[in-house]
Write a protein that holds these residues in place. Structure first.
Motif, PDB file in Angstrom:
ATOM      1  N   MET A   1     -37.687 -22.645  43.085  1.00 34.34           N
ATOM      2  CA  MET A   1     -38.295 -21.563  42.182  1.00 34.34           C
ATOM      3  C   MET A   1     -39.541 -21.217  43.061  1.00 34.34           C
ATOM      4  SD  MET A   1     -39.526 -24.730  39.722  1.00 34.34           S
ATOM      5  CE  MET A   1     -37.799 -25.498  40.046  1.00 34.34           C
ATOM      6  N   SER A   2     -40.256 -20.139  42.288  1.00 37.43           N
ATOM      7  CA  SER A   2     -41.667 -19.908  42.899  1.00 37.43           C
ATOM      8  C   SER A   2     -42.546 -21.023  42.831  1.00 37.43           C
ATOM      9  CB  SER A   2     -41.971 -18.420  42.066  1.00 37.43           C
ATOM     10  OG  SER A   2     -42.290 -18.564  40.781  1.00 37.43           O
ATOM     11  N   PHE A   3     -43.687 -21.032  43.429  1.00 35.69           N
ATOM     12  CA  PHE A   3     -44.527 -22.044  43.551  1.00 35.69           C
ATOM     13  C   PHE A   3     -45.389 -22.143  42.108  1.00 35.69           C
ATOM     14  CE2 PHE A   3     -48.801 -24.241  43.954  1.00 35.69           C
ATOM     15  CZ  PHE A   3     -48.229 -25.278  44.549  1.00 35.69           C
ATOM     16  N   ASP A   4     -45.569 -21.125  41.556  1.00 37.41           N
ATOM     17  CA  ASP A   4     -46.398 -21.267  40.193  1.00 37.41           C
ATOM     18  C   ASP A   4     -45.649 -21.751  39.177  1.00 37.41           C
ATOM     19  OD1 ASP A   4     -44.873 -18.834  40.492  1.00 37.41           O
ATOM     20  OD2 ASP A   4     -46.243 -17.556  39.398  1.00 37.41           O
ATOM     21  N   ASN A   5     -44.148 -21.892  39.429  1.00 38.06           N
ATOM     22  CA  ASN A   5     -43.474 -22.411  38.263  1.00 38.06           C
ATOM     23  C   ASN A   5     -42.943 -23.818  38.601  1.00 38.06           C
ATOM     24  OD1 ASN A   5     -42.827 -20.432  36.539  1.00 38.06           O
ATOM     25  ND2 ASN A   5     -41.489 -19.309  38.056  1.00 38.06           N
ATOM     26  N   VAL A   6     -43.258 -24.446  39.639  1.00 41.25           N
ATOM     27  CA  VAL A   6     -43.084 -25.603  40.227  1.00 41.25           C
ATOM     28  C   VAL A   6     -43.556 -26.908  39.114  1.00 41.25           C
ATOM     29  CG1 VAL A   6     -43.230 -27.552  41.824  1.00 41.25           C
ATOM     30  CG2 VAL A   6     -42.517 -25.217  42.465  1.00 41.25           C
ATOM     31  N   LEU A   7     -44.775 -26.738  39.079  1.00 42.18           N
ATOM     32  CA  LEU A   7     -45.381 -27.978  37.916  1.00 42.18           C
ATOM     33  C   LEU A   7     -45.130 -27.594  36.663  1.00 42.18           C
ATOM     34  CD1 LEU A   7     -48.830 -28.382  39.581  1.00 42.18           C
ATOM     35  CD2 LEU A   7     -46.837 -29.898  39.729  1.00 42.18           C
ATOM     36  N   THR A   8     -44.796 -26.429  36.267  1.00 46.38           N
ATOM     37  CA  THR A   8     -44.308 -25.994  34.861  1.00 46.38           C
ATOM     38  C   THR A   8     -42.883 -26.777  34.636  1.00 46.38           C
ATOM     39  OG1 THR A   8     -45.444 -24.115  34.743  1.00 46.38           O
ATOM     40  CG2 THR A   8     -43.868 -24.240  33.216  1.00 46.38           C
ATOM     41  N   ASN A   9     -42.011 -26.501  35.821  1.00 50.36           N
ATOM     42  CA  ASN A   9     -40.753 -27.074  35.753  1.00 50.36           C
ATOM     43  C   ASN A   9     -40.792 -28.717  35.540  1.00 50.36           C
ATOM     44  OD1 ASN A   9     -38.112 -28.155  37.164  1.00 50.36           O
ATOM     45  ND2 ASN A   9     -37.694 -26.112  36.631  1.00 50.36           N
ATOM     46  N   LEU A  10     -41.693 -29.081  36.220  1.00 58.39           N
ATOM     47  CA  LEU A  10     -41.674 -30.845  36.215  1.00 58.39           C
ATOM     48  C   LEU A  10     -42.284 -30.969  34.717  1.00 58.39           C
ATOM     49  CD1 LEU A  10     -41.654 -33.494  37.612  1.00 58.39           C
ATOM     50  CD2 LEU A  10     -43.933 -32.933  38.242  1.00 58.39           C
ATOM     51  N   ALA A  11     -43.319 -30.328  34.193  1.00 62.28           N
ATOM     52  CA  ALA A  11     -43.778 -30.527  32.817  1.00 62.28           C
ATOM     53  C   ALA A  11     -42.763 -30.497  31.932  1.00 62.28           C
ATOM     54  CB  ALA A  11     -45.007 -29.679  32.571  1.00 62.28           C
ATOM     55  N   GLN A  12     -41.814 -29.987  32.143  1.00 54.06           N
ATOM     56  CA  GLN A  12     -40.640 -29.495  30.963  1.00 54.06           C
ATOM     57  C   GLN A  12     -39.505 -30.355  30.990  1.00 54.06           C
ATOM     58  OE1 GLN A  12     -39.760 -25.315  31.810  1.00 54.06           O
ATOM     59  NE2 GLN A  12     -41.208 -24.498  30.342  1.00 54.06           N
ATOM     60  N   GLY A  13     -39.689 -31.296  32.121  1.00 50.34           N
ATOM     61  CA  GLY A  13     -38.709 -32.524  32.361  1.00 50.34           C
ATOM     62  C   GLY A  13     -37.610 -32.011  32.979  1.00 50.34           C
ATOM     63  N   LYS A  14     -37.655 -30.600  33.670  1.00 48.61           N
ATOM     64  CA  LYS A  14     -36.380 -29.987  34.168  1.00 48.61           C
ATOM     65  C   LYS A  14     -36.271 -30.868  35.520  1.00 48.61           C
ATOM     66  CE  LYS A  14     -36.519 -25.958  31.655  1.00 48.61           C
ATOM     67  NZ  LYS A  14     -36.760 -24.372  31.934  1.00 48.61           N
ATOM     68  N   SER A  15     -37.147 -31.569  36.038  1.00 52.42           N
ATOM     69  CA  SER A  15     -37.025 -32.029  37.279  1.00 52.42           C
ATOM     70  C   SER A  15     -37.747 -33.476  37.247  1.00 52.42           C
ATOM     71  CB  SER A  15     -37.778 -31.329  38.608  1.00 52.42           C
ATOM     72  OG  SER A  15     -39.268 -30.697  38.177  1.00 52.42           O
ATOM     73  N   ASP A  16     -37.465 -34.241  38.226  1.00 53.00           N
ATOM     74  CA  ASP A  16     -38.019 -35.789  38.072  1.00 53.00           C
ATOM     75  C   ASP A  16     -39.481 -35.760  39.078  1.00 53.00           C
ATOM     76  OD1 ASP A  16     -35.841 -36.894  36.690  1.00 53.00           O
ATOM     77  OD2 ASP A  16     -34.725 -36.399  38.605  1.00 53.00           O
ATOM     78  N   ILE A  17     -39.216 -35.059  40.248  1.00 45.31           N
ATOM     79  CA  ILE A  17     -40.495 -34.885  41.095  1.00 45.31           C
ATOM     80  C   ILE A  17     -40.699 -33.448  41.633  1.00 45.31           C
ATOM     81  CG2 ILE A  17     -40.323 -37.517  41.828  1.00 45.31           C
ATOM     82  CD1 ILE A  17     -39.003 -36.378  44.497  1.00 45.31           C
ATOM     83  N   ALA A  18     -41.996 -33.238  42.091  1.00 45.52           N
ATOM     84  CA  ALA A  18     -42.143 -31.866  42.899  1.00 45.52           C
ATOM     85  C   ALA A  18     -42.901 -32.471  44.065  1.00 45.52           C
ATOM     86  CB  ALA A  18     -43.155 -31.162  41.928  1.00 45.52           C
ATOM     87  N   ILE A  19     -42.161 -31.784  45.232  1.00 42.47           N
ATOM     88  CA  ILE A  19     -42.854 -31.725  46.412  1.00 42.47           C
ATOM     89  C   ILE A  19     -42.736 -30.584  47.097  1.00 42.47           C
ATOM     90  CG2 ILE A  19     -42.890 -33.179  48.604  1.00 42.47           C
ATOM     91  CD1 ILE A  19     -40.986 -35.039  47.527  1.00 42.47           C
ATOM     92  N   SER A  20     -43.785 -29.907  47.076  1.00 47.17           N
ATOM     93  CA  SER A  20     -43.984 -28.417  47.719  1.00 47.17           C
ATOM     94  C   SER A  20     -45.363 -28.094  48.048  1.00 47.17           C
ATOM     95  CB  SER A  20     -43.659 -27.518  46.416  1.00 47.17           C
ATOM     96  OG  SER A  20     -42.889 -26.325  46.705  1.00 47.17           O
ATOM     97  N   GLY A  21     -45.748 -28.919  49.019  1.00 49.11           N
ATOM     98  CA  GLY A  21     -47.171 -28.879  49.636  1.00 49.11           C
ATOM     99  C   GLY A  21     -48.264 -28.769  48.298  1.00 49.11           C
ATOM    100  N   ILE A  22     -48.157 -29.672  47.460  1.00 47.73           N
ATOM    101  CA  ILE A  22     -49.029 -29.789  46.269  1.00 47.73           C
ATOM    102  C   ILE A  22     -50.238 -30.497  46.451  1.00 47.73           C
ATOM    103  CG2 ILE A  22     -49.074 -30.265  43.912  1.00 47.73           C
ATOM    104  CD1 ILE A  22     -46.122 -29.828  43.645  1.00 47.73           C
ATOM    105  N   SER A  23     -51.393 -30.075  46.129  1.00 46.43           N
ATOM    106  CA  SER A  23     -52.684 -30.775  46.476  1.00 46.43           C
ATOM    107  C   SER A  23     -52.926 -31.508  45.247  1.00 46.43           C
ATOM    108  CB  SER A  23     -53.688 -29.801  46.689  1.00 46.43           C
ATOM    109  OG  SER A  23     -53.586 -29.306  47.910  1.00 46.43           O
ATOM    110  N   ALA A  24     -53.010 -32.891  45.385  1.00 46.31           N
ATOM    111  CA  ALA A  24     -53.407 -33.544  43.914  1.00 46.31           C
ATOM    112  C   ALA A  24     -54.764 -33.386  43.657  1.00 46.31           C
ATOM    113  CB  ALA A  24     -53.169 -35.117  44.457  1.00 46.31           C
ATOM    114  N   THR A  25     -55.005 -32.590  43.092  1.00 46.76           N
ATOM    115  CA  THR A  25     -56.589 -32.348  42.439  1.00 46.76           C
ATOM    116  C   THR A  25     -56.713 -32.950  41.336  1.00 46.76           C
ATOM    117  OG1 THR A  25     -55.795 -30.190  41.017  1.00 46.76           O
ATOM    118  CG2 THR A  25     -56.274 -29.658  43.358  1.00 46.76           C
ATOM    119  N   SER A  26     -58.196 -32.929  41.017  1.00 49.79           N
ATOM    120  CA  SER A  26     -58.535 -33.937  39.950  1.00 49.79           C
ATOM    121  C   SER A  26     -58.152 -33.279  38.563  1.00 49.79           C
ATOM    122  CB  SER A  26     -60.072 -33.956  39.897  1.00 49.79           C
ATOM    123  OG  SER A  26     -60.726 -32.823  39.947  1.00 49.79           O
TER     124      SER A  26
END
Length: 270
Positions: A87-112
């Motif tokens: 998917m597009s990057f701006d949908n990666v965390l949304t997809n994870l939040a919705q429970g559609k994926s178990d993990i997201a690994i996409s060059g994601i910075s672990a910001t506060s």
């Protein structure tokens, strides 16, 4: 860093989705649930070589990269298959939040900010931001101030987008969904440059002789940490499993070898 990569998706509706997803997740059963279904579902945006990108493998278009190798190592440890959901990057965390994926690994910075809504693994790669410009314009830029009044791109939803807004004063942000889109805008002269992580910048410059990395350096802020694996809030057991894999790969030196291997391979796909 998708530094390493990426901006908080901070919208009210998104926060609500995260809360709902978090409520349905238990720290005691997420690993068992993944093992029960026999697959680990990965959310990824495959436009970030050498971490995730698409290449022909045995004549078939395949998502490959260092992040994919890491995800496969996590799946192997859990004795399940890896299922890749693109998917597009701006949908990666949304997809994870919705429970559609178990993990997201996409060059994601672990910001506060992100940590308020998601659990993250230990950092597996640190990077700095660079500005890709046309080689013919390279000598124009001696400081960040030289970009005042000029257009710079940052990938939508990324920490690079934030860097343009907060660290390059007076520049004009042009948000684009894909890194390839950013590169095309630079090459066509529609923007002065594209802000992206160092290895990604180097990768695209190596494949495009008309481009160069600006000599100007963007400070790496504490608010822009390294790449990490994202999980739903409360994924204590899964987080432990992922951290064990990262620790083992780092200690053996294999993680660095994976990144370098994929960097070299990505140069042969453009």
């Amino acid at each position: 860093m998708k530094n390493v990569k990426k901006l908080l998706l901070g919208v009210v509706g998104f926060a609500a989705v995260v809360s709902l997803a978090a409520c349905g997740n238990s720290s005691s059963n997420e690993v068992k649930a993944i093992q029960s279904k026999g697959q680990l579902v990965l959310a990824v945006s495959p436009d970030y070589p050498p971490f995730e990108y698409q290449a022909l493998v045995n004549g078939k278009n395949t998502v490959v990269g260092a992040d994919i190798d890491l995800a496969n190592a996590i799946a192997k440890k859990m004795n399940v298959k890896l299922k890749i959901s693109t998917m597009s990057f701006d949908n990666v965390l949304t997809n994870l939040a919705q429970g559609k994926s178990d993990i997201a690994i996409s060059g994601i910075s672990a910001t506060s900010d992100r940590k308020k809504s998601f659990d993250f693994s230990d950092v597996y790669y640190d990077a700095t931001n660079e500005i890709v410009v046309r080689k013919s314009d390279l000598n124009k830029y001696k400081s960040l101030a030289d970009f005042k009044g000029l257009k710079l791109t940052g990938q939508t939803g990324s920490t690079q987008e934030t860097a343009v807004k907060n660290q390059i004063s007076g520049s004009v942000l042009v948000s684009l969904p894909g890194v390839g889109d950013e590169i095309n805008e630079v090459k066509s002269g529609k923007v002065a440059g594209a802000v992206m992580e160092d290895m990604i910048a180097t990768s695209y410059v190596a494949a495009n002789p008309d481009l160069a990395v600006a000599k100007v350096k963007i400070p790496n802020l504490p608010s822009n940490p390294g790449m990490a694996v994202a999980m739903q809030k409360g994924s204590t057991d899964l987080q432990k499993e992922v951290n064990e894999v990262i620790k083992e790969l780092k200690a053996s030196g294999e993680l660095n070898q994976i990144i370098q291997k994929n960097y070299k391979a990505s140069q042969n796909t453009k």
